[in-house]
Design a protein around this motif. Structure first.
Motif, short mmCIF file in Angstrom:
data_model
loop_
_atom_site.label_atom_id
_atom_site.label_comp_id
_atom_site.label_asym_id
_atom_site.label_seq_id
_atom_site.Cartn_x
_atom_site.Cartn_y
_atom_site.Cartn_z
N ARG A 5 0.83 -1.20 0.00
CA ARG A 5 0.00 0.00 0.00
C ARG A 5 0.86 1.25 0.00
NH1 ARG A 5 -2.93 -3.21 3.77
NH2 ARG A 5 -1.76 -2.22 5.45
N LEU A 6 0.32 2.31 -0.61
CA LEU A 6 0.99 3.61 -0.56
C LEU A 6 1.12 4.06 0.89
CD1 LEU A 6 -0.67 5.57 -3.52
CD2 LEU A 6 1.46 4.27 -3.51
N GLN A 7 2.20 4.76 1.16
CA GLN A 7 2.53 5.31 2.48
C GLN A 7 2.94 4.25 3.49
OE1 GLN A 7 2.66 8.65 2.56
NE2 GLN A 7 1.86 8.58 0.46
N ASP A 8 3.04 2.96 3.06
CA ASP A 8 3.54 1.94 3.97
C ASP A 8 4.99 2.24 4.35
OD1 ASP A 8 1.29 0.44 4.24
OD2 ASP A 8 2.00 -1.29 3.08
N GLN A 9 5.32 1.92 5.62
CA GLN A 9 6.71 2.06 6.06
C GLN A 9 7.55 0.91 5.48
OE1 GLN A 9 7.95 4.64 8.09
NE2 GLN A 9 5.93 5.49 7.57
N ILE A 10 8.73 1.26 5.01
CA ILE A 10 9.64 0.24 4.46
C ILE A 10 11.04 0.46 5.04
CG2 ILE A 10 8.34 -0.17 2.35
CD1 ILE A 10 11.44 1.92 2.07
N ALA A 11 11.90 -0.54 4.86
CA ALA A 11 13.30 -0.43 5.30
C ALA A 11 14.18 -1.13 4.27
CB ALA A 11 13.50 -1.06 6.67
N VAL A 12 15.29 -0.50 3.95
CA VAL A 12 16.28 -1.09 3.04
C VAL A 12 17.46 -1.59 3.87
CG1 VAL A 12 17.92 -0.64 1.18
CG2 VAL A 12 15.61 0.30 1.06
N ALA A 13 17.87 -2.85 3.65
CA ALA A 13 19.06 -3.40 4.32
C ALA A 13 20.22 -3.36 3.34
CB ALA A 13 18.80 -4.83 4.77
N GLY A 14 21.33 -2.74 3.76
CA GLY A 14 22.47 -2.63 2.85
C GLY A 14 23.77 -2.35 3.58
N TYR A 15 24.82 -2.21 2.78
CA TYR A 15 26.17 -1.97 3.30
C TYR A 15 26.67 -0.64 2.74
CZ TYR A 15 26.14 -6.82 4.86
OH TYR A 15 25.84 -8.00 5.50
N PRO A 16 26.30 0.46 3.39
CA PRO A 16 26.61 1.78 2.83
C PRO A 16 28.06 2.23 3.01
CG PRO A 16 25.47 2.03 4.92
CD PRO A 16 25.49 0.56 4.62
N PHE A 17 28.85 1.52 3.81
CA PHE A 17 30.20 2.00 4.14
C PHE A 17 31.29 1.07 3.61
CE2 PHE A 17 27.32 3.33 7.65
CZ PHE A 17 27.24 4.68 7.30
N ASN A 18 31.08 0.51 2.40
CA ASN A 18 32.08 -0.33 1.75
C ASN A 18 32.51 -1.53 2.61
OD1 ASN A 18 32.26 1.19 -0.67
ND2 ASN A 18 33.53 2.68 0.41
N GLY A 19 31.59 -2.07 3.37
CA GLY A 19 31.88 -3.25 4.16
C GLY A 19 32.64 -2.99 5.44
N ALA A 20 32.75 -1.70 5.84
CA ALA A 20 33.45 -1.40 7.10
C ALA A 20 32.71 -2.00 8.29
CB ALA A 20 33.59 0.11 7.27
N LEU A 21 31.37 -2.12 8.17
CA LEU A 21 30.57 -2.74 9.23
C LEU A 21 30.32 -4.19 8.86
CD1 LEU A 21 27.98 0.10 9.92
CD2 LEU A 21 30.14 -0.36 11.10
N SER A 22 30.34 -5.06 9.85
CA SER A 22 30.18 -6.49 9.60
C SER A 22 28.73 -6.90 9.39
CB SER A 22 30.77 -7.30 10.76
OG SER A 22 30.12 -6.96 11.97
N ALA A 23 27.77 -6.03 9.70
CA ALA A 23 26.35 -6.33 9.54
C ALA A 23 25.71 -5.23 8.72
CB ALA A 23 25.68 -6.45 10.91
N PRO A 24 24.60 -5.54 8.06
CA PRO A 24 23.94 -4.51 7.25
C PRO A 24 23.31 -3.42 8.11
CG PRO A 24 22.59 -6.48 7.34
CD PRO A 24 23.90 -6.83 7.98
N THR A 25 23.14 -2.27 7.49
CA THR A 25 22.49 -1.13 8.12
C THR A 25 21.09 -0.98 7.55
OG1 THR A 25 24.58 0.02 8.42
CG2 THR A 25 22.60 1.37 8.46
N LEU A 26 20.11 -0.67 8.41
CA LEU A 26 18.73 -0.43 7.95
C LEU A 26 18.50 1.06 7.74
CD1 LEU A 26 16.50 -2.83 10.10
CD2 LEU A 26 17.24 -3.11 7.74
N THR A 27 17.94 1.40 6.60
CA THR A 27 17.55 2.77 6.30
C THR A 27 16.04 2.77 6.08
OG1 THR A 27 19.67 3.16 5.21
CG2 THR A 27 17.92 4.74 4.78
N PHE A 28 15.33 3.61 6.81
CA PHE A 28 13.85 3.57 6.80
C PHE A 28 13.28 4.64 5.88
CE2 PHE A 28 15.09 1.51 10.69
CZ PHE A 28 14.22 0.43 10.77
#
Length: 578
Positions: free
Chosen positions: A450-473
């Motif tokens: 549905r439109l306006q639903d909350q979503i989150a993207v899981a990714g590695y924004p810092f070239n793998g400097a972090l060992s786990a993915p970061t969530l961006t809402f």
């Protein structure tokens, strides 16, 4: 008159006595060719005073420092050895049996200190010395076989090693001169313009060994005894020098015109688990290229890394709770010298008591997350994100993540291959080269979000400097792209480039799409919060068409951000392009 003669004879006696007392030298090297001795004497002259060279007889040329009295020579020897300025096997030698002087050119030592037989060698007087290289009478095949029979087993094995180094012998070093050895001898004779009899004469054996040992000229191999690491080994001090302790390494970096050269001693306490960890860490260092043979057993390992201008060799073993070994970094393509050098280093390697203290070097300001013990970690060209879609480790990502890559890895360690790409929708499917069992896989939403639903993207924004993915809402703003493409969803979110290819979750943890890279044109630049995802239905259809069986599910109830973070860590994966 008799008094005058007595005085003259007395004065001469004193002069001869003084000359004899000051005719002691520190001999630092001896070479069996004039050219080689002159080259080494020239190298020593650049860093030491009073370097001279004399013909010693029996086709040997000595490089010495002096002259001194015997006491002065002993003091000088100790001082230079303590500084590590001369080889460890240097010694004090009387000059009474020295013959012609060949260095400095034209002479240069004190006449009073030079023994009568030591005539200075003028710039054009090289003919006074034995020719270079030294020729010995050749032999008939029968005579060659007779001289060959006098060789010991060790000497026969050394001959096979020299033929193997030269590239003509490929089987076991056993000292048995069978068909393989004879064929290699004949091949060497042909390559060196000798009669191809398959039996090396005494002169030919001498020439082979001159080639074999000649490649080490200029490397200034010296036995280095490092009590801190508990390692003793020959090190090419002509091209590397000690820099620092960086546990578990003792570093010797380039100090010459071979900038790639580097030697590391490896020394640490440990068990099989730590040895495996060291094996893995070494392979991500910049100095160890990823291509090349590897070998590991419960008690040790070897690594060869070849590429990017380097040829690196690593050897380490576990003995009585101590992991010790060495690393040689060398220019790619210089195989004869590198192979010969490794032989000398391995033959001289000796374990001494103790291992390197982990606290021997306090932490400095140059620490960095992309460094291991002061050595740079190999970095990919770029990284993007992806996510597991099948139980055998298939991964979905963006085509941007695999463009122009020589190799691709998942979470840095696991090699992957591209099995499908669709440039139109920007989707790529990867399969790990070796099987991976992911902790979880994406579950694609069957229903339309549905439109306006909350979503989150899981990714590695810092070239793998972090060992786990970061969530961006963010939120779903439109279920179509700006041009009406229903395969695309428009999002209001602020991701980073490294997030591209990552899964887009709804609030129940279902996967509703894959984040696409931004495609700003030269004319229009979209607001930063305007981004797009590839629809889950399109991903499912593509996977199914390619023979994969993705997981599907209906809309569920919302889960907590903590639960969503755990799920993202199990599903998302770092995709690195090398």
């Amino acid at each position: 008159m008799s008094k005058l003669l007595t005085a003259i004879f007395f004065t001469l006696a004193l002069t001869v006595s003084a000359a004899a007392q000051s005719n002691f030298w520190v001999q630092i090297e001896a070479r069996n060719t004039l050219s080689g001795a002159q080259e080494r004497a020239s190298e020593y002259t650049r860093r030491l005073d009073n370097v001279a060279g004399f013909y010693l007889g029996n086709n040997f040329y000595g490089i010495v420092i002096g002259p001194f009295s015997q006491a002065e020579a002993s003091i000088t020897l100790d001082r230079l050895l303590a500084r590590g300025a001369i080889p460890s096997d240097s010694f004090v030698k009387s000059g009474q049996f020295f013959k012609q002087q060949f260095w400095p050119i034209g002479g240069g030592t004190s006449a009073a200190a030079t023994p009568p037989a030591a005539e200075p060698l003028g710039a054009n007087a090289a003919a006074n010395l034995p020719s270079d290289p030294i020729e010995t009478p050749d032999e008939t095949p029968a005579e060659a076989r007779a001289s060959e029979r006098l060789l010991s087993l060790e000497e026969r094995q050394e001959l096979q090693k020299a033929l193997k180094w030269a590239g003509y012998y490929t089987v076991a070093i056993d000292g048995s001169f069978g068909r393989g050895t004879r064929a290699s001898m004949q091949a060497w004779q042909i390559a060196n313009n000798q009669e191809p009899t398959g039996i090396l004469t005494t002169r030919q054996r001498a020439l082979l060994f001159e080639q074999y040992n000649g490649v080490l000229d200029g490397l200034d191999l010296r036995l280095v005894r490092d009590t801190a690491s508990g390692i003793q080994m020959e090190v090419p001090t002509g091209v590397v020098g000690f820099i620092e302790y960086q546990p578990p390494f003792v570093r010797f970096d380039a100090n010459s015109d071979i900038p790639q050269a580097q030697v590391l001693f490896i020394s640490q306490a440990g068990d099989e688990g730590k040895m495996i960890g060291l094996y893995e860490v070494l392979q991500i260092l910049d100095i160890v290229p990823p291509d090349g043979p590897r070998s590991r057993t419960p008690r040790g390992f070897t690594i060869e890394g070849i590429g990017d201008g380097l040829h690196t060799y690593v050897s380490a073993s576990l003995v009585d709770g101590e992991i010790k070994g060495f690393v040689l970094v060398w220019p790619e393509g210089d195989d004869q010298r590198r192979t010969r050098l490794i032989e000398e280093m391995e033959a001289s390697f000796e374990r001494l008591p103790g291992v390197l203290d982990p606290d021997i070097a306090p932490p400095g300001e140059d620490q960095a997350i992309d460094m291991v013990s002061g050595l740079a970690v190999r970095k990919p060209q770029f990284t993007r994100s992806g996510f597991f879609v099948t139980e055998d480790g298939a991964v979905v990502t963006t085509t941007q993540a695999v463009a122009g890559c020589a190799r691709i890895t998942l979470d840095r360690d696991d090699e992957a291959e591209v099995v499908f790409t669709d440039a139109e929708i920007g989707l790529a499917i990867l399969r790990p080269v070796d099987p991976i069992v992911p902790r979880d896989v994406a579950a694609f939403l069957i229903d339309v979000p549905r439109l306006q639903d909350q979503i989150a993207v899981a990714g590695y924004p810092f070239n793998g400097a972090l060992s786990a993915p970061t969530l961006t809402f963010g939120q779903i703003i439109d279920i179509r792209g700006l041009s009406g493409d229903d395969r695309i969803k428009r999002l209001a979110i602020l991701p980073q480039p490294g997030d591209s290819g990552g899964p887009v979750f709804d609030d129940s943890g279902s996967t509703i799409g894959m984040l696409l890279p931004r495609a700003d044109g030269s004319v229009q630049i979209l607001p930063p919060e305007v981004n797009f995802s590839l629809d889950a239905g399109q991903i499912v259809a593509t996977l199914t068409a390619q023979g994969f069986a993705p997981t599907l599910r209906e809309k569920g109830g919302p889960i907590s951000p903590v639960a969503l973070t755990r799920q993202a860590a199990d599903v998302a994966v770092l995709v690195s392009c090398w």
